[in-house]
Design a protein around this motif. Structure first.
Motif, PDB file in Angstrom:
ATOM      1  N   ARG A 364       0.815  -1.211   0.000  1.00  0.00           N
ATOM      2  CA  ARG A 364       0.000   0.000   0.000  1.00  0.00           C
ATOM      3  C   ARG A 364       0.851   1.265   0.000  1.00  0.00           C
ATOM      4  O   ARG A 364       0.439   2.295  -0.525  1.00  0.00           O
ATOM      5  CB  ARG A 364      -0.901   0.028   1.240  1.00  0.00           C
ATOM      6  CG  ARG A 364      -2.039  -0.964   1.243  1.00  0.00           C
ATOM      7  CD  ARG A 364      -2.787  -0.897   2.567  1.00  0.00           C
ATOM      8  NE  ARG A 364      -3.232   0.457   2.875  1.00  0.00           N
ATOM      9  CZ  ARG A 364      -3.549   0.880   4.091  1.00  0.00           C
ATOM     10  NH1 ARG A 364      -3.440   0.058   5.123  1.00  0.00           N
ATOM     11  NH2 ARG A 364      -3.964   2.119   4.289  1.00  0.00           N
ATOM     12  N   PHE A 365       2.056   1.172   0.621  1.00  0.00           N
ATOM     13  CA  PHE A 365       2.802   2.386   0.918  1.00  0.00           C
ATOM     14  C   PHE A 365       3.971   2.602  -0.037  1.00  0.00           C
ATOM     15  O   PHE A 365       4.689   1.664  -0.404  1.00  0.00           O
ATOM     16  CB  PHE A 365       3.310   2.346   2.357  1.00  0.00           C
ATOM     17  CG  PHE A 365       2.233   2.047   3.363  1.00  0.00           C
ATOM     18  CD1 PHE A 365       1.027   2.726   3.324  1.00  0.00           C
ATOM     19  CD2 PHE A 365       2.416   1.071   4.330  1.00  0.00           C
ATOM     20  CE1 PHE A 365       0.021   2.454   4.235  1.00  0.00           C
ATOM     21  CE2 PHE A 365       1.422   0.783   5.248  1.00  0.00           C
ATOM     22  CZ  PHE A 365       0.219   1.474   5.200  1.00  0.00           C
ATOM     23  N   THR A 366       4.162   3.851  -0.399  1.00  0.00           N
ATOM     24  CA  THR A 366       5.183   4.241  -1.370  1.00  0.00           C
ATOM     25  C   THR A 366       6.567   3.718  -1.015  1.00  0.00           C
ATOM     26  O   THR A 366       7.273   3.161  -1.865  1.00  0.00           O
ATOM     27  CB  THR A 366       5.230   5.779  -1.475  1.00  0.00           C
ATOM     28  OG1 THR A 366       3.963   6.250  -1.945  1.00  0.00           O
ATOM     29  CG2 THR A 366       6.327   6.239  -2.416  1.00  0.00           C
ATOM     30  N   ILE A 369       6.872   0.076  -1.680  1.00  0.00           N
ATOM     31  CA  ILE A 369       6.891  -0.218  -3.123  1.00  0.00           C
ATOM     32  C   ILE A 369       8.284   0.038  -3.689  1.00  0.00           C
ATOM     33  O   ILE A 369       8.821  -0.766  -4.459  1.00  0.00           O
ATOM     34  CB  ILE A 369       5.848   0.645  -3.864  1.00  0.00           C
ATOM     35  CG1 ILE A 369       4.428   0.247  -3.436  1.00  0.00           C
ATOM     36  CG2 ILE A 369       6.004   0.499  -5.378  1.00  0.00           C
ATOM     37  CD1 ILE A 369       3.346   1.174  -3.963  1.00  0.00           C
ATOM     38  N   ILE A 370       8.881   1.150  -3.284  1.00  0.00           N
ATOM     39  CA  ILE A 370      10.229   1.478  -3.761  1.00  0.00           C
ATOM     40  C   ILE A 370      11.223   0.418  -3.304  1.00  0.00           C
ATOM     41  O   ILE A 370      12.108  -0.002  -4.053  1.00  0.00           O
ATOM     42  CB  ILE A 370      10.639   2.879  -3.263  1.00  0.00           C
ATOM     43  CG1 ILE A 370       9.782   3.945  -3.953  1.00  0.00           C
ATOM     44  CG2 ILE A 370      12.121   3.139  -3.522  1.00  0.00           C
ATOM     45  CD1 ILE A 370       9.972   5.338  -3.403  1.00  0.00           C
ATOM     46  N   VAL A 375       4.806  -3.790  -7.540  1.00  0.00           N
ATOM     47  CA  VAL A 375       3.534  -3.551  -6.875  1.00  0.00           C
ATOM     48  C   VAL A 375       2.436  -4.313  -7.610  1.00  0.00           C
ATOM     49  O   VAL A 375       2.424  -4.385  -8.843  1.00  0.00           O
ATOM     50  CB  VAL A 375       3.209  -2.035  -6.821  1.00  0.00           C
ATOM     51  CG1 VAL A 375       3.132  -1.428  -8.209  1.00  0.00           C
ATOM     52  CG2 VAL A 375       1.925  -1.776  -6.053  1.00  0.00           C
ATOM     53  N   LYS A 376       1.529  -4.904  -6.839  1.00  0.00           N
ATOM     54  CA  LYS A 376       0.355  -5.562  -7.405  1.00  0.00           C
ATOM     55  C   LYS A 376      -0.760  -4.529  -7.511  1.00  0.00           C
ATOM     56  O   LYS A 376      -1.036  -3.812  -6.547  1.00  0.00           O
ATOM     57  CB  LYS A 376      -0.092  -6.719  -6.518  1.00  0.00           C
ATOM     58  CG  LYS A 376       0.928  -7.837  -6.388  1.00  0.00           C
ATOM     59  CD  LYS A 376       0.444  -8.901  -5.408  1.00  0.00           C
ATOM     60  CE  LYS A 376       1.491 -10.001  -5.222  1.00  0.00           C
ATOM     61  NZ  LYS A 376       1.039 -11.005  -4.212  1.00  0.00           N
ATOM     62  N   THR A 377      -1.388  -4.450  -8.675  1.00  0.00           N
ATOM     63  CA  THR A 377      -2.482  -3.498  -8.874  1.00  0.00           C
ATOM     64  C   THR A 377      -3.762  -4.276  -9.151  1.00  0.00           C
ATOM     65  O   THR A 377      -3.849  -5.027 -10.124  1.00  0.00           O
ATOM     66  CB  THR A 377      -2.170  -2.540 -10.038  1.00  0.00           C
ATOM     67  OG1 THR A 377      -1.894  -3.294 -11.227  1.00  0.00           O
ATOM     68  CG2 THR A 377      -0.960  -1.673  -9.709  1.00  0.00           C
ATOM     69  N   PHE A 378      -4.760  -4.088  -8.286  1.00  0.00           N
ATOM     70  CA  PHE A 378      -6.021  -4.830  -8.385  1.00  0.00           C
ATOM     71  C   PHE A 378      -7.046  -3.987  -9.129  1.00  0.00           C
ATOM     72  O   PHE A 378      -7.381  -2.879  -8.704  1.00  0.00           O
ATOM     73  CB  PHE A 378      -6.538  -5.177  -6.986  1.00  0.00           C
ATOM     74  CG  PHE A 378      -7.806  -5.980  -6.992  1.00  0.00           C
ATOM     75  CD1 PHE A 378      -7.771  -7.355  -7.160  1.00  0.00           C
ATOM     76  CD2 PHE A 378      -9.038  -5.357  -6.851  1.00  0.00           C
ATOM     77  CE1 PHE A 378      -8.941  -8.103  -7.181  1.00  0.00           C
ATOM     78  CE2 PHE A 378     -10.212  -6.091  -6.868  1.00  0.00           C
ATOM     79  CZ  PHE A 378     -10.165  -7.474  -7.035  1.00  0.00           C
TER      80      PHE A 378
END
Length: 517
Positions: A364-366, A369-370, A375-378
């Motif tokens: 969820r958090f930037t 992710i970095i 990142v998984k995008t639903f």
């Protein structure tokens, strides 16, 4: 003429304005935000009274005496840089000398008594060619050739050691001073102007500050995300200010767990993680000790002068490093373009079509992710996203409650869980939050009619406080949660997707957004 804007020197014609400087430099600035205007370096340093001596074994802080000898203080302010890159000339049990430099001061030959941690300007050998700074390590008497002050002999004491005393005791004649620089405190800056008029004329030597650059900490990913949400539109309004800090309270009440705790030095940003002020963000103008109730968000990299000058109610232009990575409300294709620019791998889930709308991302958090570099995008079908308009002015408490429990406070897409769906009655209700619904006073009650698509909640006058609902046809008797009008607060309305919303069943998740379509 030469001026500085955010530390960058630029040339402008005489008579130029702040707007001209912004246009030429391309400086970050959003209309309506406050700017800082400082007349020049001399204007700032005129009010500085602390200096840091960086040595090979640590730093020393000295503070000028408010009633110190004027001629010595002026000499120090004009020549302090000359003591950089000089060795420790000598050190004894009672004093330490730094130098020499040449000055035009006149010595005295008397012996005086000195206290521990006095800072003295000495003309060693009674000559201005051997001007030293003496740091007194213990009470003693000496004849340092201290300069005369306005024709009178004096002790030469112009400052006190206020920091780095242990460093002084460790130094020997193999060490040296790396650098001497002013310690910039808020009181050195506040004499400058906070302005919003871009047509203000500027003059040679002026310094302009248009924005603040914030570096977020990877040690506090959720706290950093809280800050990203607070500054998502590039602006932040100051809700409180004191000599020690400025406060930003827009997300007050939004919980975030304790994360990394560190000293709250000048320029540090923290998030209150517990207690009455939970969710508030603070930027410190002065040093404060660490406390477990404040998680470190990050630090101000650039524009601290603007933080010093700004006042309660002012709006600041803010940029973050890194930028927030938020894919929610984008299509899968748009997210792919965004993520590829940052070398982040996208893993599509749910509806994977290019035009599918993203309603969830993991992590969820930037900062996470970095770190993960992926990142998984639903995604969901575009027609299944419900667009709503929230009337925050008419129902401020109810709107805040709605945004909090849906997640819209800090995200462009939120969700609701269908609690009841009554197709025959053409009404749908959603789960609320008993913990967050306290204090939902009656506001924006319907008067004669609840229209189809209006979203409402049950206020504190009834047992099912916090329950949310929507009607799919007009009703002149009961609100969207089946309560009488006086027990109903209208929050807003569905502006797109009402037909899709009516198809959802009990237990299903409805994704909502306030984004314009």
């Amino acid at each position: 003429m030469q001026v500085k804007i955010n530390g960058e020197e630029i040339d402008l014609p005489d008579g130029s304005t702040i707007r001209d400087a912004i246009d030429k430099s391309g400086a970050s600035y959003l209309e309506g935000c406050v700017l800082g205007l400082i007349k020049g370096k001399e204007e700032v340093e005129r009010y500085i009274n602390k200096y840091k001596l960086k040595t090979t074994k640590g730093s020393i802080i000295i503070e000028l005496l408010s009633n110190g000898p004027e001629n010595i203080i002026n000499t120090w302010k004009n020549r302090y840089k000359d003591f950089g890159n000089l060795r420790i000339r000598w050190t004894t049990s009672t004093d330490l000398a730094i130098g020499p430099i040449k000055t035009d001061l006149k010595p005295s030959r008397d012996e005086y008594e000195y206290n521990r941690w006095d800072v003295i300007l000495s003309l060693s050998g009674f000559t201005a060619d051997a001007t030293h700074i003496i740091l007194s390590k213990d009470k003693h008497r000496a004849a340092y050739g201290a300069p005369k002050n306005n024709g009178n002999e004096g002790r030469g004491v112009f400052a006190r050691v206020v920091g780095g005393k242990r460093t002084i005791m460790k130094l020997d004649d193999d060490d040296y001073i790396k650098q001497v620089k002013p310690v910039l405190e808020r009181k050195s800056i506040v004499k400058s102007a906070a302005i919003t008029d871009l047509d203000t004329e500027i003059f040679p030597g002026n310094e302009i500050f248009t924005y603040a650059l914030i570096k977020t900490s990877e040690k506090s990913p959720q706290s950093a995300e809280h800050f990203f949400a607070l500054s998502d539109d590039g602006k932040m309004q100051i809700d409180y200010e004191s000599d020690s800090f400025i406060g930003f309270y827009e997300l007050h009440g939004l919980e975030s767990p304790p994360e990394f705790v560190d000293q709250r030095k000048r320029g540090t940003i923290t998030l209150r993680n517990t207690g009455k002020g939970i969710g508030r963000v603070y930027i410190y103008r002065e040093d404060r000790v660490s406390t477990p109730s404040h998680s470190l968000v990050g630090r101000v990299l650039r524009g601290m002068e603007l933080m010093d000058i700004a006042r309660e109610g002012d709006i600041l232009t803010v940029e973050t490093e890194p930028h927030r990575i938020m894919t929610l409300s984008l299509t899968q294709s748009e997210a792919q373009d965004l993520l590829s620019q940052q070398s982040i791998k996208q893993i599509r889930e749910g509806v994977e079509d290019d035009e599918a709308i993203i309603v969830g991302q993991e992590p969820r958090f930037t900062m996470d992710i970095i770190g993960d570099k992926q990142v998984k995008t639903f995604g969901i079908n575009k027609e299944d996203l419900i667009y709503i308009d929230i009337d925050e002015k008419a129902a401020p408490k109810s709107s805040w409650y709605f945004k909090k429990i849906t997640g819209l406070l800090d995200s462009p897409v939120g969700f609701l869980k269908v609690h009841f769906a009554f197709p025959d009655a053409r009404i749908m209700m959603f789960e609320g939050s008993s913990r967050d619904s306290k204090g939902l006073i009656p506001e924006n009650n319907p008067q004669e009619l609840v229209k189809a698509g209006e979203i409402g909640l049950t206020n504190m006058s009834k047992r099912h406080i916090g329950m949310l609902g929507v009607r799919f046809e007009d009703n002149s008797e009961f609100g969207p949660t089946g309560e009488q009008f006086k027990a109903t607060n209208i929050i807003g309305k569905v502006v797109k997707g009402i037909e899709s919303l009516e198809k959802f069943k009990e237990g299903e998740t409805v994704y909502v957004t306030t984004k314009k379509f």
